[in-house]
Design a protein around this motif. Structure first.
Motif, mmCIF file in Angstrom:
data_model
loop_
_atom_site.group_PDB
_atom_site.id
_atom_site.type_symbol
_atom_site.label_atom_id
_atom_site.label_comp_id
_atom_site.label_asym_id
_atom_site.label_seq_id
_atom_site.Cartn_x
_atom_site.Cartn_y
_atom_site.Cartn_z
ATOM 1 N N PHE A 45 4.971 9.157 1.257
ATOM 2 C CA PHE A 45 3.526 9.354 1.131
ATOM 3 C C PHE A 45 2.738 8.064 1.362
ATOM 4 O O PHE A 45 1.607 7.926 0.908
ATOM 5 C CB PHE A 45 3.207 9.954 -0.249
ATOM 6 N N GLY A 46 3.333 7.138 2.095
ATOM 7 C CA GLY A 46 2.700 5.847 2.316
ATOM 8 C C GLY A 46 1.385 5.910 3.059
ATOM 9 O O GLY A 46 0.528 5.045 2.910
ATOM 10 N N VAL A 62 -5.152 16.674 -0.494
ATOM 11 C CA VAL A 62 -4.419 15.519 0.014
ATOM 12 C C VAL A 62 -4.099 15.726 1.500
ATOM 13 O O VAL A 62 -3.581 16.765 1.895
ATOM 14 C CB VAL A 62 -3.104 15.308 -0.768
ATOM 15 N N GLN A 112 0.831 -1.211 0.000
ATOM 16 C CA GLN A 112 0.000 0.000 0.000
ATOM 17 C C GLN A 112 0.861 1.255 0.000
ATOM 18 O O GLN A 112 0.531 2.249 -0.638
ATOM 19 C CB GLN A 112 -0.944 -0.011 1.200
ATOM 20 N N GLU A 113 1.990 1.202 0.724
ATOM 21 C CA GLU A 113 2.885 2.358 0.761
ATOM 22 C C GLU A 113 3.499 2.583 -0.623
ATOM 23 O O GLU A 113 3.619 3.714 -1.086
ATOM 24 C CB GLU A 113 3.982 2.166 1.814
ATOM 25 N N THR A 163 -10.468 6.601 8.741
ATOM 26 C CA THR A 163 -9.480 5.573 8.420
ATOM 27 C C THR A 163 -9.064 4.857 9.700
ATOM 28 O O THR A 163 -9.284 5.334 10.800
ATOM 29 C CB THR A 163 -8.200 6.165 7.796
ATOM 30 N N ARG A 168 -3.737 10.326 2.216
ATOM 31 C CA ARG A 168 -5.100 10.007 1.795
ATOM 32 C C ARG A 168 -5.706 11.189 1.063
ATOM 33 O O ARG A 168 -5.375 12.340 1.349
ATOM 34 C CB ARG A 168 -5.994 9.690 3.024
ATOM 35 N N GLN A 215 2.206 1.731 -3.488
ATOM 36 C CA GLN A 215 1.156 2.228 -4.372
ATOM 37 C C GLN A 215 0.830 3.696 -4.079
ATOM 38 O O GLN A 215 0.682 4.507 -5.002
ATOM 39 C CB GLN A 215 -0.108 1.371 -4.188
ATOM 40 N N SER A 216 0.758 4.047 -2.773
ATOM 41 C CA SER A 216 0.461 5.439 -2.401
ATOM 42 C C SER A 216 1.550 6.380 -2.878
ATOM 43 O O SER A 216 1.272 7.477 -3.364
ATOM 44 C CB SER A 216 0.321 5.576 -0.874
ATOM 45 N N ASN A 233 0.950 6.878 -6.526
ATOM 46 C CA ASN A 233 -0.304 7.585 -6.783
ATOM 47 C C ASN A 233 -0.203 9.072 -6.480
ATOM 48 O O ASN A 233 -0.739 9.906 -7.205
ATOM 49 C CB ASN A 233 -1.449 6.982 -5.962
ATOM 50 N N PHE A 234 0.472 9.411 -5.370
ATOM 51 C CA PHE A 234 0.543 10.816 -4.983
ATOM 52 C C PHE A 234 1.716 11.535 -5.633
ATOM 53 O O PHE A 234 1.548 12.539 -6.308
ATOM 54 C CB PHE A 234 0.599 10.949 -3.457
#
Length: 316
Positions: free
Chosen positions: A180-181, A157, A75-76, A196, A184, A78-79, A82-83
């Motif tokens: 940025f892990g 963000v 997830q980290e 969250t 949100r 991917q984040s 993404n950011f």
């Protein structure tokens, strides 16, 4: 949660990012040798690497090798893409690209020569130089601009993990937000907050988030106030080795932030008194505003940027 393979397909549509091969990053970090290790977090390790250019010049990079066995590691990864793959600002660390090879998840960043603010504030040893007052103020303004930019972006963000170790410094002490892990997307027009699972770093997380899991843009502002208090005092937000009642910095520091004489007693000794006391008191007042218990009572990061720039202008 999407799979690494399907996630990678989505990432490839981001033209700003380069897709690195695993062998390329292995060579760049000398096979992730221990003497290239820059730091270690909960979900991975960061290595220093060298990329060879077409003309033989070398570019220094930072390679984050995430723990692929944990859901949070993926997830980290991917984040981060993404950011940082979509956002660009002088006060955000630049993500150069990524790598997905089997179970290996890697992110490639620009190298930040001066390391983290945390290391400069709390590190010990001959290699760590105390930060003079004007440099501290410069770092704070840069970090504030980075947060203000995130909060002003299309989908507001929420950074969620604002702390001294995530503020990195380049060779000229320009501050850039990294990692940025936990970031949100902010609330939509119909909602005031995002709910969250409570994650983050003890001592920096806002009280409303710890109590309810409700995350606001102003939750980041609280974390900014904690970093201000650390910068003024040179003390970590939580330290169980401090005297009884002083383990949590924010709780015992608040009464000292409104009085010039009291503030002088808790200022970082490594400044050796070389700071403008009026300016320090103004920063202390900014910190108090950030640390308000009610999110709505905390000003916006853009307001803080303007206040800090005004304070800086008055002292130069």
């Amino acid at each position: 949660m999407s799979s690494p393979a399907s996630a990678a397909g989505q990432m490839l549509s981001q033209p700003n990012l380069r897709v690195f091969s695993f062998s390329e990053l292995k060579a760049a970090t000398r096979n992730f040798r221990s003497d290239t290790l820059l730091g270690e977090g909960g979900f991975g390790k960061v290595y220093k690497g060298w990329l060879m250019g077409i003309n033989g010049e070398r570019t220094v990079i930072a390679v984050k090798k995430l723990n692929s066995e944990s859901t949070q590691g993926f997830q980290e990864w991917q984040s981060g893409i993404n950011f940082l793959g979509r956002l660009s600002h002088p006060n955000l660390v630049k993500l150069l690209g990524y790598c997905l090879k089997g179970v290996e998840l890697l992110l490639v960043y620009e190298f930040m020569a001066k390391g983290s603010l945390e290391n400069h504030l709390f590190g010990r040893g001959s290699a760590v130089q105390p930060l003079p007052w004007d440099v501290r103020l410069k770092i704070l303004i840069g970090a504030a601009r980075g947060l203000a930019f995130l909060h002003a972006s299309d989908r507001k963000v929420i950074y969620r993990d604002f702390k001294a170790s995530n503020i990195l410094l380049d060779g000229s002490y320009h501050a850039k937000l990294s990692d940025f892990g936990l970031a949100r997307m902010g609330p939509t027009a119909s909602k005031s907050h995002v709910t969250t699972l409570v994650m983050g770093t003890d001592g920096y997380a806002a009280p409303e988030y710890l109590a309810t899991g409700h995350l606001y843009v102003k939750s980041d502002v609280y974390g900014f106030g904690v970093v201000l208090a650390e910068m003024l005092t040179g003390l970590r937000t939580i330290d169980v080795n401090r005297p009884n009642g002083k383990e949590k910095l924010v709780e015992w520091i608040k009464p000292h932030l409104t009085d010039r004489r009291k503030l002088k007693n808790v200022m970082d000794s490594r400044l050796e008194g070389k700071y403008p006391s009026r300016c320090a008191l103004q920063i202390a007042e900014v910190s108090l505003d950030c640390l308000e218990n009610e999110p709505k009572n905390r000003p916006s990061m853009q307001e803080f940027v303007e206040t800090l720039e005004r304070i800086d202008g008055a002292t130069t």
